[in-house]
Design a protein around this motif. Structure first.
Motif, PDB file in Angstrom:
ATOM      1  N   GLN A   1       0.852  -1.192   0.000  1.00  0.00           N
ATOM      2  CA  GLN A   1       0.000   0.000   0.000  1.00  0.00           C
ATOM      3  C   GLN A   1       0.887   1.242   0.000  1.00  0.00           C
ATOM      4  N   VAL A   2       1.168   1.797   1.194  1.00  0.00           N
ATOM      5  CA  VAL A   2       2.042   2.947   1.332  1.00  0.00           C
ATOM      6  C   VAL A   2       3.345   2.480   1.959  1.00  0.00           C
ATOM      7  N   GLN A   3       4.459   2.813   1.314  1.00  0.00           N
ATOM      8  CA  GLN A   3       5.773   2.415   1.791  1.00  0.00           C
ATOM      9  C   GLN A   3       6.569   3.649   2.188  1.00  0.00           C
ATOM     10  N   LEU A   4       7.127   3.632   3.408  1.00  0.00           N
ATOM     11  CA  LEU A   4       7.948   4.718   3.921  1.00  0.00           C
ATOM     12  C   LEU A   4       9.275   4.139   4.379  1.00  0.00           C
ATOM     13  N   VAL A   5      10.376   4.696   3.891  1.00  0.00           N
ATOM     14  CA  VAL A   5      11.701   4.184   4.204  1.00  0.00           C
ATOM     15  C   VAL A   5      12.577   5.319   4.716  1.00  0.00           C
ATOM     16  N   GLU A   6      13.003   5.210   5.984  1.00  0.00           N
ATOM     17  CA  GLU A   6      13.841   6.226   6.608  1.00  0.00           C
ATOM     18  C   GLU A   6      15.322   5.944   6.370  1.00  0.00           C
ATOM     19  N   SER A   7      16.117   6.999   6.414  1.00  0.00           N
ATOM     20  CA  SER A   7      17.566   6.876   6.349  1.00  0.00           C
ATOM     21  C   SER A   7      18.193   8.095   7.018  1.00  0.00           C
ATOM     22  N   GLY A   8      19.485   8.010   7.318  1.00  0.00           N
ATOM     23  CA  GLY A   8      20.217   9.148   7.860  1.00  0.00           C
ATOM     24  C   GLY A   8      20.537   9.076   9.330  1.00  0.00           C
ATOM     25  N   GLY A   9      20.066   8.045  10.026  1.00  0.00           N
ATOM     26  CA  GLY A   9      20.377   7.911  11.436  1.00  0.00           C
ATOM     27  C   GLY A   9      21.830   7.537  11.655  1.00  0.00           C
ATOM     28  N   GLY A  10      22.257   7.598  12.916  1.00  0.00           N
ATOM     29  CA  GLY A  10      23.626   7.252  13.246  1.00  0.00           C
ATOM     30  C   GLY A  10      23.995   7.670  14.645  1.00  0.00           C
ATOM     31  N   LEU A  11      25.287   7.625  14.924  1.00  0.00           N
ATOM     32  CA  LEU A  11      25.843   7.998  16.220  1.00  0.00           C
ATOM     33  C   LEU A  11      26.463   9.376  16.128  1.00  0.00           C
ATOM     34  N   VAL A  12      26.116  10.244  17.067  1.00  0.00           N
ATOM     35  CA  VAL A  12      26.628  11.605  17.054  1.00  0.00           C
ATOM     36  C   VAL A  12      26.865  12.083  18.483  1.00  0.00           C
ATOM     37  N   GLN A  13      27.841  12.963  18.663  1.00  0.00           N
ATOM     38  CA  GLN A  13      28.108  13.552  19.967  1.00  0.00           C
ATOM     39  C   GLN A  13      27.063  14.608  20.298  1.00  0.00           C
ATOM     40  N   ALA A  14      26.818  14.815  21.583  1.00  0.00           N
ATOM     41  CA  ALA A  14      25.908  15.870  22.009  1.00  0.00           C
ATOM     42  C   ALA A  14      26.335  17.201  21.407  1.00  0.00           C
ATOM     43  N   GLY A  15      25.352  17.952  20.913  1.00  0.00           N
ATOM     44  CA  GLY A  15      25.623  19.210  20.252  1.00  0.00           C
ATOM     45  C   GLY A  15      25.772  19.093  18.749  1.00  0.00           C
ATOM     46  N   GLY A  16      25.849  17.879  18.239  1.00  0.00           N
ATOM     47  CA  GLY A  16      25.998  17.649  16.817  1.00  0.00           C
ATOM     48  C   GLY A  16      24.679  17.676  16.079  1.00  0.00           C
ATOM     49  N   SER A  17      24.745  17.389  14.771  1.00  0.00           N
ATOM     50  CA  SER A  17      23.576  17.457  13.905  1.00  0.00           C
ATOM     51  C   SER A  17      23.458  16.222  13.026  1.00  0.00           C
ATOM     52  N   LEU A  18      22.227  15.901  12.653  1.00  0.00           N
ATOM     53  CA  LEU A  18      21.921  14.853  11.692  1.00  0.00           C
ATOM     54  C   LEU A  18      20.724  15.299  10.868  1.00  0.00           C
ATOM     55  N   ARG A  19      20.628  14.795   9.644  1.00  0.00           N
ATOM     56  CA  ARG A  19      19.444  15.003   8.828  1.00  0.00           C
ATOM     57  C   ARG A  19      18.863  13.659   8.432  1.00  0.00           C
ATOM     58  N   LEU A  20      17.627  13.412   8.838  1.00  0.00           N
ATOM     59  CA  LEU A  20      16.921  12.202   8.473  1.00  0.00           C
ATOM     60  C   LEU A  20      16.128  12.430   7.196  1.00  0.00           C
ATOM     61  N   SER A  21      16.029  11.386   6.380  1.00  0.00           N
ATOM     62  CA  SER A  21      15.236  11.433   5.160  1.00  0.00           C
ATOM     63  C   SER A  21      14.229  10.296   5.160  1.00  0.00           C
ATOM     64  N   CYS A  22      13.114  10.502   4.482  1.00  0.00           N
ATOM     65  CA  CYS A  22      12.077   9.487   4.346  1.00  0.00           C
ATOM     66  C   CYS A  22      11.588   9.481   2.912  1.00  0.00           C
ATOM     67  N   ALA A  23      11.800   8.370   2.224  1.00  0.00           N
ATOM     68  CA  ALA A  23      11.329   8.201   0.859  1.00  0.00           C
ATOM     69  C   ALA A  23       9.961   7.530   0.879  1.00  0.00           C
ATOM     70  N   ALA A  24       8.988   8.139   0.213  1.00  0.00           N
ATOM     71  CA  ALA A  24       7.616   7.648   0.224  1.00  0.00           C
ATOM     72  C   ALA A  24       7.189   7.162  -1.154  1.00  0.00           C
ATOM     73  N   SER A  25       6.357   6.130  -1.164  1.00  0.00           N
ATOM     74  CA  SER A  25       5.790   5.611  -2.409  1.00  0.00           C
ATOM     75  C   SER A  25       4.447   4.954  -2.114  1.00  0.00           C
ATOM     76  N   GLY A  26       3.649   4.720  -3.160  1.00  0.00           N
ATOM     77  CA  GLY A  26       2.405   3.994  -3.008  1.00  0.00           C
ATOM     78  C   GLY A  26       1.135   4.831  -3.059  1.00  0.00           C
ATOM     79  N   ARG A  27       1.263   6.136  -2.980  1.00  0.00           N
ATOM     80  CA  ARG A  27       0.125   7.033  -3.097  1.00  0.00           C
ATOM     81  C   ARG A  27       0.598   8.413  -3.513  1.00  0.00           C
ATOM     82  N   THR A  28      -0.342   9.331  -3.679  1.00  0.00           N
ATOM     83  CA  THR A  28      -0.004  10.693  -4.069  1.00  0.00           C
ATOM     84  C   THR A  28       0.585  11.423  -2.874  1.00  0.00           C
ATOM     85  N   PHE A  29       1.918  11.444  -2.802  1.00  0.00           N
ATOM     86  CA  PHE A  29       2.638  12.007  -1.666  1.00  0.00           C
ATOM     87  C   PHE A  29       2.243  13.452  -1.394  1.00  0.00           C
TER      88      PHE A  29
END
Length: 123
Positions: A1-29
């Motif tokens: 039906q609707v598929q959501l796939v996350e990426s971008g996680g990891g290990l980081v020190q306090a005060g650092g930054s990360l950007r997560l992404s989510c690719a969507a498919s299966g319907r009109t996003f």
């Protein structure tokens, strides 16, 4: 039906930054609200952020407001979560979520969930 796939996680020190992404498919996003939840060890899943179908309105949990930014690129069917000034309390599995309506309503739970991506913040 609707598929959501996350990426971008990891290990980081306090005060650092990360950007997560989510690719969507299966319907009109571009027609639906999207969001992010997270679940820390031993705790229930909690709301992090959400935005409307066109990104015009955004919503944040008090714990992340001012540090996290949610955005979307409808042309790429992709949702993002920019996380700055990360704290150890942000350690959790982060889930991309999709809704069945174009606007976000606090009392309406998500209808679709991704598998999650681990974010670990060390002190």
């Amino acid at each position: 039906q609707v598929q959501l796939v996350e990426s971008g996680g990891g290990l980081v020190q306090a005060g650092g930054s990360l950007r997560l992404s989510c690719a969507a498919s299966g319907r009109t996003f571009s027609s639906y609200a999207m969001g992010w939840f997270r679940q820390a060890p031993g705790k229930e899943r909690e709301f992090v952020a959400a935005l409307t179908w066109n990104g015009f309105s955004t919503y944040y949990a008090d714990s992340v407001k001012g540090r996290f930014t949610i955005s979307r690129d409808n042309a790429k069917n992709t949702l993002y979560l920019q996380m700055n000034n990360l704290k150890p309390e942000d350690t959790a599995v982060y889930y991309c979520t999709g809704y069945s309506q174009p606007l976000y309503y606090e009392k309406t739970p998500p209808d679709y969930w991704g598998q999650g991506t681990q974010v670990t913040v060390s002190s």
